[in-house]
Every structure is written in C-alpha cells, then in structure tokens.
Design a protein around this motif. Structure first.
Motif, mmCIF file in Angstrom:
data_model
loop_
_atom_site.group_PDB
_atom_site.id
_atom_site.type_symbol
_atom_site.label_atom_id
_atom_site.label_comp_id
_atom_site.label_asym_id
_atom_site.label_seq_id
_atom_site.Cartn_x
_atom_site.Cartn_y
_atom_site.Cartn_z
ATOM 1 N N TYR A 83 0.818 -1.221 0.000
ATOM 2 C CA TYR A 83 0.000 0.000 0.000
ATOM 3 C C TYR A 83 0.845 1.263 0.000
ATOM 4 C CZ TYR A 83 -2.864 3.759 1.925
ATOM 5 O OH TYR A 83 -3.478 4.968 2.146
ATOM 6 N N GLU A 84 1.814 1.360 0.887
ATOM 7 C CA GLU A 84 2.591 2.592 1.002
ATOM 8 C C GLU A 84 3.371 2.884 -0.274
ATOM 9 O OE1 GLU A 84 2.367 4.780 3.220
ATOM 10 O OE2 GLU A 84 1.174 3.702 4.725
ATOM 11 N N ASP A 400 -2.281 -6.700 2.122
ATOM 12 C CA ASP A 400 -1.112 -6.152 2.813
ATOM 13 C C ASP A 400 -1.242 -6.413 4.317
ATOM 14 O OD1 ASP A 400 0.933 -4.651 3.924
ATOM 15 O OD2 ASP A 400 0.674 -2.980 2.519
ATOM 16 N N GLN A 403 -1.808 -3.571 6.647
ATOM 17 C CA GLN A 403 -3.106 -2.892 6.625
ATOM 18 C C GLN A 403 -4.225 -3.740 7.214
ATOM 19 O OE1 GLN A 403 -3.316 0.336 5.576
ATOM 20 N NE2 GLN A 403 -1.087 0.204 5.336
ATOM 21 N N TYR A 404 -4.086 -5.071 7.105
ATOM 22 C CA TYR A 404 -5.141 -5.975 7.573
ATOM 23 C C TYR A 404 -4.508 -7.083 8.416
ATOM 24 C CZ TYR A 404 -7.604 -3.546 3.849
ATOM 25 O OH TYR A 404 -8.141 -2.572 3.058
ATOM 26 N N THR A 425 -10.861 3.401 4.952
ATOM 27 C CA THR A 425 -9.446 3.141 4.673
ATOM 28 C C THR A 425 -9.180 3.371 3.194
ATOM 29 O OG1 THR A 425 -7.689 1.470 4.654
ATOM 30 C CG2 THR A 425 -9.932 0.683 4.348
ATOM 31 N N ALA A 427 -6.822 1.707 1.736
ATOM 32 C CA ALA A 427 -6.147 0.492 1.283
ATOM 33 C C ALA A 427 -7.098 -0.457 0.560
ATOM 34 C CB ALA A 427 -5.488 -0.209 2.465
#
Length: 493
Positions: A83-84, A400, A403-404, A425, A427
């Motif tokens: 994600y990032e 990810d 994120q989760y 979110t 994401a």
C-alpha cells in the motif's frame, strides 16, 4: 556456397545477436532497481505463474523489496508492491507515474484512438469529455440511480423465471449491468433478447476470460510473435470487430436523426463536438475515436461490476451468516415494500462494510493496468527513468499484512470500528488510484450497492454443494480474478 556453411554462418549471426542483446539487457539492468536475473528472450517469464501473476510478483517482492525490476521478455518493467509504495507512486507522485504502459490486448485494436489506453493530450481531452458527458447524463446523480433501479427490477424478473432451479448467474447479471452503461451510450436500454445486445454481452464476457488467461498474458508480452500464431487470443480481435460493426451502425443511425439542440446520449454529444471541431486539424474528435471511447466505456462499464457481483454471491454462499446479517439490516432499514436507494447506505454500516470487504477479498483487479513513467524520478531511494513501464500489484494492497491483521480471511470487521460504524481506509484500490483511476468509479459504486442489496432483498442464494466445498480460489489473474464457474438457486424471500 555449401548449405552447411550458410547454416553455420546464420546460426553464428543469431547467437552473436543474442549475446549482444543480452549484454545490453544486463548493462541496463544495472541502472534499475534490483530484481531477479533475466534470461535471454524470456526474461523472468519462467519465474511467473501465468495463471496467478500477482502472487508470483508478491513472492518475488519478499526477496527484492516492494520496488523491483522484472523483465517481461526482453523489456524491463518496474513492479510496485504494498500500500505505502503504490500510494507513493500513483498518488504522491501522480504526475510522474501518470502514463499508460503497454497493454497490446487492447492497444493493438484501439491504436491510440481512445482514452483508456493512450497518453498525452488525446488521453486528457477524451477522458475529460467522457467524464463530463457521463455526468451530464446523470452519472453520480438521482437520474442514473433511477435507471439502475429500473434495470435491477428487470434482473429480478429474470431471476424469478428460474423458478428456484439451478442457473449460472454470469450472463443474466452481465446483461443487466451492461444495460446501465448502454442506456447512456445509446439513449435506451436493450431488450435482453436483442441480437446486437447479446453480441455485446457475449463478446465482452469472452474477451475478459481470454485476457485473464495465460494466452492473454503471453500476447501482452510477445504480441509481435503471437499475431502470427494460432490460439484463443485470435478471438479477441474478431470479438472487437463484431462490436465495432454494432457501434458503426448505431453511429450512422444517430447521424441520420441527430438534433444538435437536443442530444439524446453519448453518441449525439460526441457527434456535435465533432461538428464543432471539423475545421481543427488537431482535433481528437472523429468517428474512430468515438468508436474506441464507446468500446472503453462498454468494457469498463460491464465487466468489473458483473464479475464483482458474481464473485460476491459465491462468497456470500460460502458465508451464509454474513448474507443473513446483511438481509437483516435490509429488513430493518429498507423493508420489502420499496427498492433500495443510495441514501440507505448511510444507515447500513454492516452492509457497507461487507461490500468493502468483498471488494478487498475478491480482489477483482489483481494488477493495475500498466502505468508509464513520464519523467525521471526517484522512488524509495531508487532512480526511476522516464519511459519505464510500471505494474502496481493491487493484490499486495488488498492483502497487505500492514493494513489488515489477517488479510487471507474474509472478515467484514476490517471495515467496522468498535462502535459498529464504518471505518474508512484508502487500502482498497479496486478502481486503481491517482489520476488514472477508473472514470466510471462513481457509477460502479452506485451499481454495486443497488444491485447487491436488491438481490439480497429479494432472494437468498443457495449453492448446489455444501458451503465447505465452495472453492473461492480465482481462475486467471492477468487482467481479472474471475470466480470459478458455478450454479446456484435463487430462493425468493
């Protein structure tokens, strides 16, 4: 000259050419982010599972990091995971990564005359026109919502005709979803038995199956060779041509009945724009660009939502307790006496969370359409040169672990806070991200909510096997993750 001598010289020349080409490949590789060592001709293709490219790329990223170089054949491609990393490229450096990279399964037909698979001023102009025209015909407003609601009711009637017997939902759902965008393009919805409409639906559905297969992957990498080889990929372009004929006939009919003061649909507005720019030698508005932009909208406006709904029904049959909780919320907020509308979503946090989790979990588009670096830049300490194709691995966002907590588990609580309210979110990138996001995002979001809630308001979907035996593993992962073929029964509530 003796034939054996000629053959020897020819082989020597070929080997010398391969050695020089491979040497240049390795030299250029040293100037790019790290990645696995490529082989001549095939590059890193042997390290990819062409039936599950996204997972192959995620596995490679665990060794080389979230930014690495991969060779699709002899051509280097930048791969982005997580994600990032993808946010940094597509959103924070949106202008640098705004280009559309090569995707021959589309571009060898559209030839740069559309807005989805081209770059530069033509992309900007035609996309802006498409977004504005869709908005003028109600996309994102109450008028298009009413069209969707009307179309869903036609779908409900078709499902009732199954008499609770087993059926394959693919074409039934595809026709209904496609009719929404078609009503904007052609002014009116099609009858489901209309031959032209059946061709639109069947060819669109078939092409996405081919593009998501190994054949589609190989064509995108070796299109110059594949053009001369037999295989299912040949069907792509015959299907495109069948759609072209339908669009040409529709445009001709519109030209004969056009009233510039009263445009009926997308075709009319485009034809009026063509007339306004007829003396502009650099105009992007001509018949071929009308055909290709309509093709973009039909493909984009049909398959993603259709595939999501098919996949979602399969997931909800696997987890009937989730479907039951959505139906309970529908009963509480909407009831059975009126169709759902988009305002209802604000009062339905669990349903909203389920939809977002379905989008994440089904991961319909595991890979973003390729991007292209438009100017030299830097990403996570690496120099990224202009002209480099880029593949953002969207699966790596949806799954990810940063994120989760348990990304491999279907869990609507991913999008609910401690108070049971929707937790937002970024994401979830089902429509990609940045300036190349799907222009029909607002329409698709509206369709997804209205279709899914209306289906669950009217039916409980039952599988033909035990829920434990339902296989959620997708087939194909080049363009789309497709659910495995299945049948189910629509039981009236």
């Amino acid at each position: 000259m003796d034939f054996s001598v000629v053959l020897f010289l020819l082989l020597t020349a070929c080997i010398s050419y391969l050695i020089m080409t491979y040497g240049r490949m390795l030299q250029k590789r040293g100037q790019l982010p790290p990645g696995p060592i490529p082989l001549p001709i095939v590059g890193n293709l042997l390290q990819l599972d062409t039936e599950n490219i996204a997972q192959s790329l995620i596995a490679i990223s665990k060794k080389y990091g979230p930014v690495f170089t991969l060779y699709m054949g002899s051509k280097p491609t930048l791969v982005l995971c997580g994600y990032e990393t993808i946010k940094e490229a597509l959103i924070n450096q949106g202008e640098q990564f705004i280009g559309r990279g090569p995707i021959p399964v589309f571009q060898n037909f559209t030839k740069g005359n559309d807005f989805a698979f081209t770059n530069g001023e033509r992309w900007k102009e035609l996309r802006k026109f498409a977004v504005q025209t869709l908005r003028n015909f109600g996309v994102g407003k109450r008028s298009i919502e009413e069209r969707i609601q009307e179309e869903v009711q036609f779908l409900i009637k078709e499902l009732r005709k199954t008499n609770q017997l087993p059926f394959d939902p693919t074409i039934i759902i595809c026709r209904s979803v496609s009719n929404v965008i078609c009503s904007v393009l052609f002014a009116n919805r099609f009858d489901y038995e209309d031959k032209n409409f059946q061709t639109i639906v069947s060819t669109t559905n078939e092409n996405f199956k081919i593009m998501s297969s190994s054949w589609g992957t190989l064509y995108n990498i070796y299109s110059e060779i594949m053009d001369y080889l037999p295989g299912p990929h040949k069907k792509l372009f015959s299907n495109y041509e069948m759609l072209r004929v339908i669009l040409q006939d529709a445009i001709k009919a519109h030209q004969e009945t056009l009233d510039p003061n009263c445009p009926r649909d997308y075709i009319d507005v485009f034809l009026i724009k063509m007339e306004q720019e007829k003396n502009n030698p650099t105009s992007h508005y001509f018949i071929e660009s009308l055909i290709m932009t309509m093709q973009n909208l039909i493909y984009g406006g049909t398959d993603t939502v259709t595939t999501f709904l098919r996949y979602s029904l399969l997931v909800l049959m696997k987890f009937p307790e989730v479907a039951k909780k959505v139906q309970d919320e529908i009963n509480q907020v909407i009831g059975q006496n009126r169709p759902p509308d988009t305002e209802d979503r604000k009062k339905m946090p669990y349903t909203d969370a389920v939809i977002q989790e379905l989008q994440r979990f089904t991961d319909i588009g595991p890979l973003s359409l390729p991007h292209l670096v438009m100017q030299d830049t830097q990403l996570q300490g690496y120099k990224i040169p202009q002209g480099l194709p880029v593949i953002p691995v969207i699966s790596s966002v949806h799954y990810d672990p940063a994120q989760y907590e348990k990304p491999e588990v279907f869990n609507p609580a991913n999008f609910l806070d401690q108070n049971g309210c929707v937790k937002k979110t970024d994401a979830v990138m089902v429509f990609s991200a940045g300036k190349r996001m799907c222009p029909g995002e607002s329409l698709a979001r509206m369709e997804i909510f209205l279709f899914l809630t209306t289906l669950l308001q009217n039916f409980t979907f039952q599988p033909l096997v035990n829920k434990e035996d339902i296989d959620l593993t997708p087939i194909g992962s080049a363009v789309e993750n497709l659910p495995r073929p299945y049948q189910c029964c629509a039981i009236s509530r």
